[in-house]
Scaffold this motif. Structure first.
Motif, PDB file in Angstrom:
ATOM      1  N   THR A  87       0.832  -1.211   0.000  1.00  0.00           N
ATOM      2  CA  THR A  87       0.000   0.000   0.000  1.00  0.00           C
ATOM      3  C   THR A  87       0.859   1.250   0.000  1.00  0.00           C
ATOM      4  N   ALA A  88       1.851   1.269   0.871  1.00  0.00           N
ATOM      5  CA  ALA A  88       2.704   2.461   0.998  1.00  0.00           C
ATOM      6  C   ALA A  88       3.398   2.794  -0.325  1.00  0.00           C
ATOM      7  N   TYR A  89       3.993   1.797  -0.962  1.00  0.00           N
ATOM      8  CA  TYR A  89       4.715   2.034  -2.210  1.00  0.00           C
ATOM      9  C   TYR A  89       3.777   2.383  -3.363  1.00  0.00           C
ATOM     10  N   HIS A 101       1.823   9.580   4.935  1.00  0.00           N
ATOM     11  CA  HIS A 101       1.513   9.403   6.361  1.00  0.00           C
ATOM     12  C   HIS A 101       0.793   8.082   6.584  1.00  0.00           C
ATOM     13  N   LEU A 102       1.280   7.314   7.556  1.00  0.00           N
ATOM     14  CA  LEU A 102       0.735   6.005   7.884  1.00  0.00           C
ATOM     15  C   LEU A 102       0.382   5.968   9.366  1.00  0.00           C
ATOM     16  N   VAL A 131      -4.158   3.011   7.347  1.00  0.00           N
ATOM     17  CA  VAL A 131      -4.350   2.737   8.773  1.00  0.00           C
ATOM     18  C   VAL A 131      -4.281   1.224   8.943  1.00  0.00           C
ATOM     19  N   SER A 132      -3.455   0.757   9.869  1.00  0.00           N
ATOM     20  CA  SER A 132      -3.317  -0.673  10.129  1.00  0.00           C
ATOM     21  C   SER A 132      -3.484  -0.929  11.619  1.00  0.00           C
ATOM     22  N   VAL A 133      -4.554  -1.626  11.981  1.00  0.00           N
ATOM     23  CA  VAL A 133      -4.844  -1.952  13.379  1.00  0.00           C
ATOM     24  C   VAL A 133      -5.240  -3.420  13.454  1.00  0.00           C
ATOM     25  N   MET A 134      -4.645  -4.159  14.373  1.00  0.00           N
ATOM     26  CA  MET A 134      -4.943  -5.584  14.501  1.00  0.00           C
ATOM     27  C   MET A 134      -6.338  -5.807  15.072  1.00  0.00           C
TER      28      MET A 134
END
Length: 388
Positions: free
Chosen positions: A80-82, A90-91, A142-145
């Motif tokens: 996603t970032a790349y 911003h992540l 946004v990455s949340v477990m």
């Protein structure tokens, strides 16, 4: 022997072992080959995707096969970032993520991305207001477990998904390694774009997993070569393990409601035993529905975690410590530290994780043995704490 470390890995179903062996013996063709053996292997591959997709109520085309949770997390985050760095750098993630998530973000920071690590409250939950404040016009991920692997706190994924629905530029990734096969998980209902899973957490084989990727979402491949998985994950597919994963997921979700109910019953039995012992401190939320049904985490301040682990192992009970020490000095847990616990408590965490196959009698026996052991270790704990 009672294995109580299901959050680390799970014993595969007998049927899964048989399926893997059968496919290895009979269907060894390369799924990319044009001949009969290749076509047979490809047919098994597509059937496995159908089964996985059905369990999540998604499309088979949205399932990307990987080697496990770590690869799935890296593909989702870095991919996603790349892919989308042209519209923002911003992540956002949380302070209590699995290392395969946190290390991926730290690598991206070295490459110029800006990362916000959200704090958690004393129960281990991400604070929604902090997330809302962190989102800006440069945010792309946004990455949340879903379930914390160490202490079992369920994160408010649906609430986060609802917030992010108002930010179409922001992609939402969820590490669901500890929830797939344990809780009902529907990526669309949760508002999730990317979701990671690992087969050995739901009684499938090790070395295989998948990434749910919402149709139409572009991410940059991290492995290039033969162009398998629609170009997202090159490499000859491990058909036996993939078939085993699909079978395990189907079995884990067939009677999921009953499994969840029974595991919460067993969890209540364990938590009551822990609360009855003054030396123990239960971790997480007091609300059962905010905690995963298969994980109980507690602390034994003043006592090295591995001492309790080995004492129980001697009697045939296998639990785990997430604050294992490599020296005489106690090493505090990053997760418990993020929750605001002092060094003593954060260095003495113990995790019990179990299956719905266990009986009330078996878990009662474990609770009693745990109480017996703590009485034996109490003098050592008091000395460690400096008590007179």
């Amino acid at each position: 022997m009672l294995y109580l470390d299901y959050a680390a890995t799970t014993p595969p179903y007998d049927e899964v072992v048989d399926s893997v062996a059968e496919v290895m013996k009979k269907f060894y063709g390369n799924p990319s080959s044009l001949h009969k053996l290749g076509v047979e292997a490809e047919r098994l591959l597509l059937k496995a995707k159908d089964i996985i997709a059905e369990a999540l109520t998604v499309k088979p085309s949205e399932i990307v096969l990987t080697s496990g949770g770590t690869e799935s997390n890296n593909l989702a985050i870095k991919g996603t970032a790349y892919q989308h760095r042209g519209r923002g750098n911003h992540l956002i993630t949380s302070q209590i993520e699995h290392p395969s998530v946190l290390e991926a973000f730290r690598e991206l920071e070295k490459e110029g991305f800006r990362v916000t690590y959200l704090p958690v409250d004393q129960t281990g939950q991400v604070v929604i207001e902090d997330l809302q404040e962190a989102i800006c016009d440069q945010t792309i991920l946004v990455s949340v477990m879903h379930v914390n692997n160490e202490m079992g706190r369920i994160q408010p994924i649906a609430a986060i998904g609802k917030i992010l629905a108002d930010f179409p530029k922001v992609i939402f990734h969820v590490d669901a390694v500890q929830s797939i096969g344990k809780l009902k998980v529907n990526p669309r209902e949760l508002g999730v774009d990317l979701l990671s899973a690992s087969a050995h957490k739901f009684r499938g084989p090790k070395g295989v997993g998948f990434l749910y990727r919402r149709d139409g979402l572009l991410i940059k491949p991290q492995l290039v070569g033969g162009g398998q998985e629609n170009g997202l994950r090159s490499g000859t597919e491990n058909v036996p393990l993939i078939v085993g994963m699909a079978k395990a997921l189907r079995m884990a979700t067939e009677n999921l409601d009953e499994a969840i109910r029974h595991k919460y019953e067993l969890r209540t039995l364990i938590t009551r035993g822990i609360k009855d012992e003054p030396a123990f401190l239960l971790t997480g939320s007091d609300q059962p529905d905010e905690m995963a049904p298969h994980i109980v985490h507690f602390c034994f301040p003043g006592m090295k975690s591995e001492v309790v682990v080995h004492a129980l192992e001697y009697h045939g009970y296998y639990i785990s410590s997430k604050s294992a020490c490599s020296s005489e000095e106690l090493t505090p847990s990053d997760v418990l530290t993020a929750m605001g616990y002092d060094r003593d408590r954060a260095s003495s965490g113990l995790r019990v994780s179990f299956s719905e196959t266990y009986t009330v009698s078996e878990i009662s026996g474990f609770v009693q043995k745990l109480k017996d052991i703590v009485q034996e270790l109490q003098p050592t704990a008091r000395t460690t704490r400096g008590e007179r």
